[in-house]
Design an enzyme around this catalytic site. Structure first.
Site, PDB file in Angstrom:
ATOM      1  N   GLY A  73      -7.197   8.206   7.901  1.00 36.39           N
ATOM      2  CA  GLY A  73      -7.311   8.395   9.366  1.00 36.39           C
ATOM      3  C   GLY A  73      -9.020   8.966   9.421  1.00 36.39           C
ATOM      4  O   GLY A  73      -9.825   8.646   8.883  1.00 36.39           O
ATOM      5  N   ASN A 108     -10.672   0.280   0.814  1.00 36.53           N
ATOM      6  CA  ASN A 108      -9.388   0.167   1.673  1.00 36.53           C
ATOM      7  C   ASN A 108      -9.797   0.628   3.030  1.00 36.53           C
ATOM      8  O   ASN A 108     -10.108   1.421   3.440  1.00 36.53           O
ATOM      9  CB  ASN A 108      -8.072   1.244   1.314  1.00 36.53           C
ATOM     10  CG  ASN A 108      -7.472   0.847  -0.067  1.00 36.53           C
ATOM     11  OD1 ASN A 108      -8.054  -0.062  -0.677  1.00 36.53           O
ATOM     12  ND2 ASN A 108      -6.335   1.151  -0.052  1.00 36.53           N
ATOM     13  N   ILE A 109      -9.250  -0.404   4.127  1.00 41.27           N
ATOM     14  CA  ILE A 109      -9.609  -0.356   5.440  1.00 41.27           C
ATOM     15  C   ILE A 109      -8.483  -0.449   6.349  1.00 41.27           C
ATOM     16  O   ILE A 109      -7.854  -1.370   6.295  1.00 41.27           O
ATOM     17  CB  ILE A 109     -10.813  -1.257   5.948  1.00 41.27           C
ATOM     18  CG1 ILE A 109     -11.968  -1.348   5.090  1.00 41.27           C
ATOM     19  CG2 ILE A 109     -11.139  -1.262   7.195  1.00 41.27           C
ATOM     20  CD1 ILE A 109     -12.850   0.052   5.314  1.00 41.27           C
ATOM     21  N   GLY A 144     -11.336   4.347   3.661  1.00 38.62           N
ATOM     22  CA  GLY A 144     -12.635   4.105   3.579  1.00 38.62           C
ATOM     23  C   GLY A 144     -13.131   3.667   5.051  1.00 38.62           C
ATOM     24  O   GLY A 144     -14.349   3.775   5.209  1.00 38.62           O
ATOM     25  N   SER A 145     -12.210   3.936   5.935  1.00 39.55           N
ATOM     26  CA  SER A 145     -12.822   3.984   7.483  1.00 39.55           C
ATOM     27  C   SER A 145     -13.504   5.127   7.863  1.00 39.55           C
ATOM     28  O   SER A 145     -13.182   6.199   7.649  1.00 39.55           O
ATOM     29  CB  SER A 145     -11.782   3.769   8.269  1.00 39.55           C
ATOM     30  OG  SER A 145     -11.052   2.466   8.188  1.00 39.55           O
ATOM     31  N   GLU A 163      -1.897   5.924  -8.599  1.00 39.16           N
ATOM     32  CA  GLU A 163      -2.820   7.162  -7.991  1.00 39.16           C
ATOM     33  C   GLU A 163      -2.423   8.196  -8.646  1.00 39.16           C
ATOM     34  O   GLU A 163      -1.536   8.738  -9.253  1.00 39.16           O
ATOM     35  CB  GLU A 163      -2.256   7.071  -6.547  1.00 39.16           C
ATOM     36  CG  GLU A 163      -3.104   8.152  -5.747  1.00 39.16           C
ATOM     37  CD  GLU A 163      -2.629   8.400  -4.100  1.00 39.16           C
ATOM     38  OE1 GLU A 163      -2.935   9.568  -3.785  1.00 39.16           O
ATOM     39  OE2 GLU A 163      -2.154   7.398  -3.518  1.00 39.16           O
ATOM     40  N   ASP A 198       0.915  -1.135   0.163  1.00 43.85           N
ATOM     41  CA  ASP A 198      -0.092   0.066   0.008  1.00 43.85           C
ATOM     42  C   ASP A 198       0.931   1.346  -0.056  1.00 43.85           C
ATOM     43  O   ASP A 198       1.684   1.381   0.821  1.00 43.85           O
ATOM     44  CB  ASP A 198      -0.938   0.020   1.390  1.00 43.85           C
ATOM     45  CG  ASP A 198      -1.940   0.964   1.282  1.00 43.85           C
ATOM     46  OD1 ASP A 198      -2.300   1.318   0.194  1.00 43.85           O
ATOM     47  OD2 ASP A 198      -2.685   1.456   2.184  1.00 43.85           O
ATOM     48  N   HIS A 199       0.637   2.161  -0.856  1.00 52.33           N
ATOM     49  CA  HIS A 199       1.510   3.176  -0.902  1.00 52.33           C
ATOM     50  C   HIS A 199       2.681   3.120  -1.004  1.00 52.33           C
ATOM     51  O   HIS A 199       3.668   3.751  -0.376  1.00 52.33           O
ATOM     52  CB  HIS A 199       0.955   4.258   0.324  1.00 52.33           C
ATOM     53  CG  HIS A 199      -0.503   5.008   0.036  1.00 52.33           C
ATOM     54  ND1 HIS A 199      -0.849   6.055  -0.774  1.00 52.33           N
ATOM     55  CD2 HIS A 199      -1.671   4.416   0.643  1.00 52.33           C
ATOM     56  CE1 HIS A 199      -2.057   6.494  -0.377  1.00 52.33           C
ATOM     57  NE2 HIS A 199      -2.820   5.355   0.165  1.00 52.33           N
TER      58      HIS A 199
END
EC number: 4.1.2.13
Length: 288
Positions: free
Chosen positions: A178, A228-229, A208-209, A135, A84-85
């Site tokens: 976040g 994404n969580i 996504g959180s 991205e 990720d990233h």
């Protein structure tokens, strides 16, 4: 056996659901995520940031750990191991180490440099049949010490990136990493729909959180194929630990409440429960 994300995201795109991407932070996290995926019969993208990768002691630990858990837990659903990233060098290292998928985050670079490095990584990923997420437009919030102000992606830049034929596209659509502040303006649905039509790629919703469920479902309907969580699982894990300690169960010497296997049991289950909820939200349950 690990798979890339191409086939699972194409299926999600065609059938209007999203595949959950859950960041892991240690062994318990990885076990919980895989356990939830098997219970829900959901495809799963097990992901780690470069910061978490360093915390877990590197590729040489993460790759065999995830592969070993897939075998030991008899996981039969599709599992991708995703960076990720990732930085340019981080992506190359992950591919060499056996990750089945990478996300190159070149959004902070001048667009042409992002484009050039993205192209190079896509060619490199083909050598191991790994998938690539790209991205456009920086995401707001903080991710492993990298702070983004958040910006809406440029449609023309999305179109240009799409010519590279990545397996997924993450674009700035009003989302942040976040916890979302009270004054958050919300997702830009018109932009999601426009990018989906302009690129014909599976789109990714980072951060996504904390987004209201109705908003997530609407975004999935417009073209989001990967959710994404991370933060919500972290909060659930921390809450369960706090409740265990506040109940003074760790001080129960008769039952050895201080045993880490007991202390971490309910927090690990909290991650499982959180993942199961997100799989329901994504619509990925029974899609494996």
């Amino acid at each position: 056996m690990l798979v890339n994300i191409k086939q699972m995201l194409q299926h999600a795109k065609q059938h209007h659901y999203a595949v959950p991407h859950i960041n892991i932070n240690n062994y318990e996290w990885a076990k919980a995520v895989l356990t939830a995926a098997q219970q829900a019969k959901s495809p799963i993208i097990v992901s780690t940031s470069e910061g978490a990768l360093k915390y877990i002691s590197g590729h040489q630990v993460v790759v065999p750990m995830v592969k070993g858990l897939v075998d030991a837990l008899k996981i039969t659903v599709p599992v991708a191991l995703h960076l990720d990233h990732g930085s340019y060098e981080g992506c190359k290292a992950a591919l060499q180490a056996g990750f089945s998928s990478i996300m190159f985050d070149g959004s902070h670079l001048p667009f042409q440099e992002n484009f050039t490095k993205s192209k190079e990584l896509i060619e490199l990923a083909k050598q191991t049949n790994a998938s690539v997420e790209l991205e456009v437009g920086t995401l707001g919030g903080e991710e492993d010490g990298i702070v983004g102000q958040g910006e809406l992606a440029n449609i023309e830049e999305c179109k240009q990136i799409a010519t590279l034929k990545p397996d997924a596209l993450a674009a700035g659509i009003g989302n942040i990493h976040g916890l979302y502040p009270d004054n958050w303006k919300g997702l830009n649905y018109e932009l999601i729909e426009a990018i989906a039509k302009a690129t014909n790629l599976p789109l990714v919703l980072h951060g996504g959180s904390g987004i209201p469920e109705a908003d997530v479902k609407k975004a999935i309907g417009l073209g989001i194929s990967k959710l994404n969580i991370n933060t919500e699982c972290q909060l659930a894990f921390a809450k369960a630990i706090r409740e265990y300690v506040e109940a003074k169960k760790d001080l129960d010497t008769h039952n050895k409440g201080y045993d880490p296997r007991k202390l971490l049991k309910s927090p690990t289950q909290a991650i499982v429960d959180c993942c199961l909820e997100k799989m329901q939200l994504c619509g990925s349950t029974n899609k494996a």
